[in-house]
Design an enzyme around this catalytic site. Structure first.
Site, PDB file in Angstrom:
ATOM      1  N   TYR A  17      -2.216  -0.749  10.325  1.00 26.27           N
ATOM      2  CA  TYR A  17      -2.298  -1.097   8.902  1.00 26.27           C
ATOM      3  C   TYR A  17      -1.047  -0.630   8.162  1.00 26.27           C
ATOM      4  O   TYR A  17      -0.418  -1.398   7.429  1.00 26.27           O
ATOM      5  CB  TYR A  17      -3.547  -0.468   8.284  1.00 26.27           C
ATOM      6  CG  TYR A  17      -3.690  -0.722   6.802  1.00 26.27           C
ATOM      7  CD1 TYR A  17      -4.254  -1.908   6.343  1.00 26.27           C
ATOM      8  CD2 TYR A  17      -3.249   0.200   5.856  1.00 26.27           C
ATOM      9  CE1 TYR A  17      -4.384  -2.163   4.985  1.00 26.27           C
ATOM     10  CE2 TYR A  17      -3.372  -0.042   4.492  1.00 26.27           C
ATOM     11  CZ  TYR A  17      -3.950  -1.224   4.070  1.00 26.27           C
ATOM     12  OH  TYR A  17      -4.062  -1.478   2.716  1.00 26.27           O
ATOM     13  N   SER A  75       0.844  -1.193   0.000  1.00 27.39           N
ATOM     14  CA  SER A  75       0.000   0.000   0.000  1.00 27.39           C
ATOM     15  C   SER A  75       0.879   1.243   0.000  1.00 27.39           C
ATOM     16  O   SER A  75       2.033   1.197   0.464  1.00 27.39           O
ATOM     17  CB  SER A  75      -0.892   0.021   1.247  1.00 27.39           C
ATOM     18  OG  SER A  75      -1.505   1.288   1.444  1.00 27.39           O
TER      19      SER A  75
END
Length: 249
Positions: free
Chosen positions: A155, A141
């Protein structure tokens, strides 16, 4: 080189489903796994409608059952005769600021996004080492570049760890027939964020998956997609002061 037999984890929705559709259009055989078998059954029929000449195998898999990860990857390799590419896509984004009573959610994200990704990479690399060929793809990501606050803290940390681990594997198999690609998607509209209205630079699922698949096919070492603005964002984020990062996350 054409990677004909492709395994995708977390394929029942979102990026996994979107990538499967793009690869089906290209005539690739697919091994798809996720927890939701009903979604996989529907996706299999959709893919065979797109291209009836491909092979599609599906299996139920909870990536947090690490023994099952190895079993499923080996079973798919047997189904197809070989695995040319494994895309480690399964992940989640639960979480909250540390110290606010949501340890279980943060732990679940940490285990799913990193420990379970490790299991998937291990299982894939066992196959690739035995074949002396293969392409490992990890879906990281843009949040891997810097730390983030609130729900994104854990995350972002897991994605940074996944990017680092992927690079380590890439170094380990440098100058061999085994290739490793790390994809850093920006904001792509999926069911996880469909209720979030104000997301900067977000693109629809088809646009995002086409960009991802294009770079996967190039077998680049690492990339940020879509390229605008995320290829630039990574450089800005690395030098941005914490006060600016606080406004961005």
């Amino acid at each position: 080189m054409i990677r004909q037999n492709i395994l995708i984890t977390g394929a029942s929705s979102g990026l996994g489903k979107g990538m499967a559709i793009e690869f089906a259009k290209m005539g690739r055989n697919l091994a798809l796994c996720a927890r939701r078998m009903d979604n996989l059954e529907a996706l299999k029929q959709e893919l065979l409608t797109i291209n009836p000449d491909i092979k599609v195998f599906i299996r139920s898999l909870d990536v947090n059952d690490h023994d099952q990860v190895f079993e499923v990857v080996k079973a798919f390799a047997a189904d197809l005769g070989s695995l040319d590419r494994v895309i480690v896509n399964a992940g989640m984004g639960k979480g909250a600021s540390l110290g606010t009573g949501y340890f279980k959610a943060n732990k679940q994200t940490a285990v799913t996004n990193f420990v379970s990704a490790l299991a998937q990479c291990e299982a894939a690399m066992e196959i690739f080492r035995s074949q002396n060929a293969g392409h490992l793809v990890t879906i990281s990501s843009v949040s891997a570049v810097r730390g983030a606050r609130r729900a994104m803290t854990v995350y972002a940390a897991t994605k940074a760890a996944l990017t680092s681990m992927s690079e380590g594997i890439r170094i380990d198999v440098l100058n061999t027939p085994i290739k490793v690609t790390t994809i850093h998607p920006g904001f792509i509209r999926t069911e996880i964020n469909e209720k979030v209205k104000t997301v900067p630079f977000i693109v629809d699922l088809e646009t995002g998956c086409k960009a991802i698949v294009k770079d996967i096919e190039k077998e680049v070492a690492s990339c940020f997609v879509p390229k605008w603005p995320w290829a630039l964002f990574r450089y800005i984020a690395r030098i941005a002061p914490l006060s600016l990062l606080a406004k961005m996350s």
